[in-house]
Design a protein around this motif. Sequence first.
Motif, PDB file in Angstrom:
ATOM      1  N   LEU A 174      16.898  61.792  21.053  1.00  4.44           N
ATOM      2  CA  LEU A 174      17.202  60.369  21.179  1.00  4.44           C
ATOM      3  C   LEU A 174      18.703  60.113  21.061  1.00  4.44           C
ATOM      4  N   MET A 175      19.360  60.833  20.163  1.00  3.02           N
ATOM      5  CA  MET A 175      20.800  60.687  19.992  1.00  3.02           C
ATOM      6  C   MET A 175      21.538  61.161  21.259  1.00  3.02           C
ATOM      7  N   ALA A 176      21.105  62.277  21.845  1.00  7.82           N
ATOM      8  CA  ALA A 176      21.743  62.786  23.065  1.00  7.82           C
ATOM      9  C   ALA A 176      21.514  61.831  24.231  1.00  7.82           C
ATOM     10  N   GLN A 177      20.300  61.259  24.338  1.00 10.38           N
ATOM     11  CA  GLN A 177      20.011  60.308  25.411  1.00 10.38           C
ATOM     12  C   GLN A 177      20.873  59.060  25.283  1.00 10.38           C
TER      13      GLN A 177
ATOM     14  N   LYS B 246      23.781  58.807  23.874  1.00 10.90           N
ATOM     15  CA  LYS B 246      25.161  59.160  24.187  1.00 10.90           C
ATOM     16  C   LYS B 246      25.371  59.238  25.704  1.00 10.90           C
ATOM     17  N   GLN B 247      24.434  59.857  26.427  1.00 13.19           N
ATOM     18  CA  GLN B 247      24.542  59.939  27.889  1.00 13.19           C
ATOM     19  C   GLN B 247      24.433  58.554  28.523  1.00 13.19           C
ATOM     20  N   LYS B 248      23.584  57.698  27.964  1.00 16.08           N
ATOM     21  CA  LYS B 248      23.434  56.341  28.482  1.00 16.08           C
ATOM     22  C   LYS B 248      24.730  55.557  28.304  1.00 16.08           C
ATOM     23  N   SER B 249      25.397  55.741  27.170  1.00 17.37           N
ATOM     24  CA  SER B 249      26.666  55.032  26.957  1.00 17.37           C
ATOM     25  C   SER B 249      27.735  55.522  27.922  1.00 17.37           C
ATOM     26  N   TYR B 250      27.734  56.827  28.261  1.00 15.87           N
ATOM     27  CA  TYR B 250      28.686  57.341  29.245  1.00 15.87           C
ATOM     28  C   TYR B 250      28.430  56.722  30.608  1.00 15.87           C
ATOM     29  N   ALA B 251      27.163  56.614  31.003  1.00 15.53           N
ATOM     30  CA  ALA B 251      26.817  56.050  32.315  1.00 15.53           C
ATOM     31  C   ALA B 251      27.117  54.554  32.365  1.00 15.53           C
ATOM     32  N   ASN B 252      26.878  53.831  31.279  1.00 16.14           N
ATOM     33  CA  ASN B 252      27.091  52.383  31.269  1.00 16.14           C
ATOM     34  C   ASN B 252      28.563  52.005  31.315  1.00 16.14           C
ATOM     35  N   ARG B 253      29.461  52.918  30.929  1.00 16.46           N
ATOM     36  CA  ARG B 253      30.888  52.610  31.012  1.00 16.46           C
ATOM     37  C   ARG B 253      31.337  52.438  32.456  1.00 16.46           C
ATOM     38  N   LYS B 254      30.701  53.190  33.376  1.00 16.31           N
ATOM     39  CA  LYS B 254      31.106  53.166  34.778  1.00 16.31           C
ATOM     40  C   LYS B 254      30.479  52.017  35.555  1.00 16.31           C
ATOM     41  N   VAL B 255      29.393  51.446  35.049  1.00 16.84           N
ATOM     42  CA  VAL B 255      28.686  50.389  35.761  1.00 16.84           C
ATOM     43  C   VAL B 255      29.228  49.034  35.337  1.00 16.84           C
TER      44      VAL B 255
END
Length: 168
Positions: free
Chosen positions: A47-50, A52-61
Motif C-alpha cells: 500500500l505504501m509503494a502504491q 508513492k507511485q500514485k503521487s509520482y503519477a499525479n504530479r504530471k497530471v
Amino acid sequence: MEPFESLYGRRCRSPIGWFDAFEVRPWGTDLLRESLDKVKLIQDRLLMAQSKQKSYANRKVCDLEIMVGERVLLNVSPMKGVMRFEKKGKLSPRYIGPFELVERIGEVAYQLALPPWLSVLLDQNLTFDEEPITSFYRQIRKQRSKEIASVKVQWKHPPVEEATWETE
C-alpha cells in the motif's frame, strides 16, 4: 561450514534454508499469528509503494482548461516513411500551428480554425476521396518472371513532395 557461509560470511537464506536446523519452530496458534503478522506487513508495504507511485503519477497530471479564442498547437502523429510538412523521418514536426480554438465540443474535443491547405472535407462516414492530378515519372521494376510498371502520382490535396509511387 557450508560453502555459502564460508564464501559470504553469513548463512544461506534461500526458501529451503530459512530455518536453522536447531531453531524451535512455532506450532499451532503461534505459527498462525506470525504468518498473519507477516501478511499484514507485506500488505502495508504494498500500500505504501502504491501510494508513492500514485503521487509520482499525479504530479504530471494537471487539469487544462482552454477557452474559446485561445491559440493552441495541434499534435501531429508521425508515420514512418511519410513526408510531413516538407520533412521526413525524425525531423518531421510533432506539433503544428498555432491555430485558433473555435468551439469546445466535449471535455477533451475542440474545433480548430484550420487553414484551407490543411483542411480536408470528409464524407458522412469520415472518409475522403483522393484524386490524382498528374503522373511524373514511370519506372519498370523487374522481378524474377514479371515486370511491374509504376508511375509517380501527384494527388490533389498533399503538396508535390508527397507524391507516391503507384502501380500502373
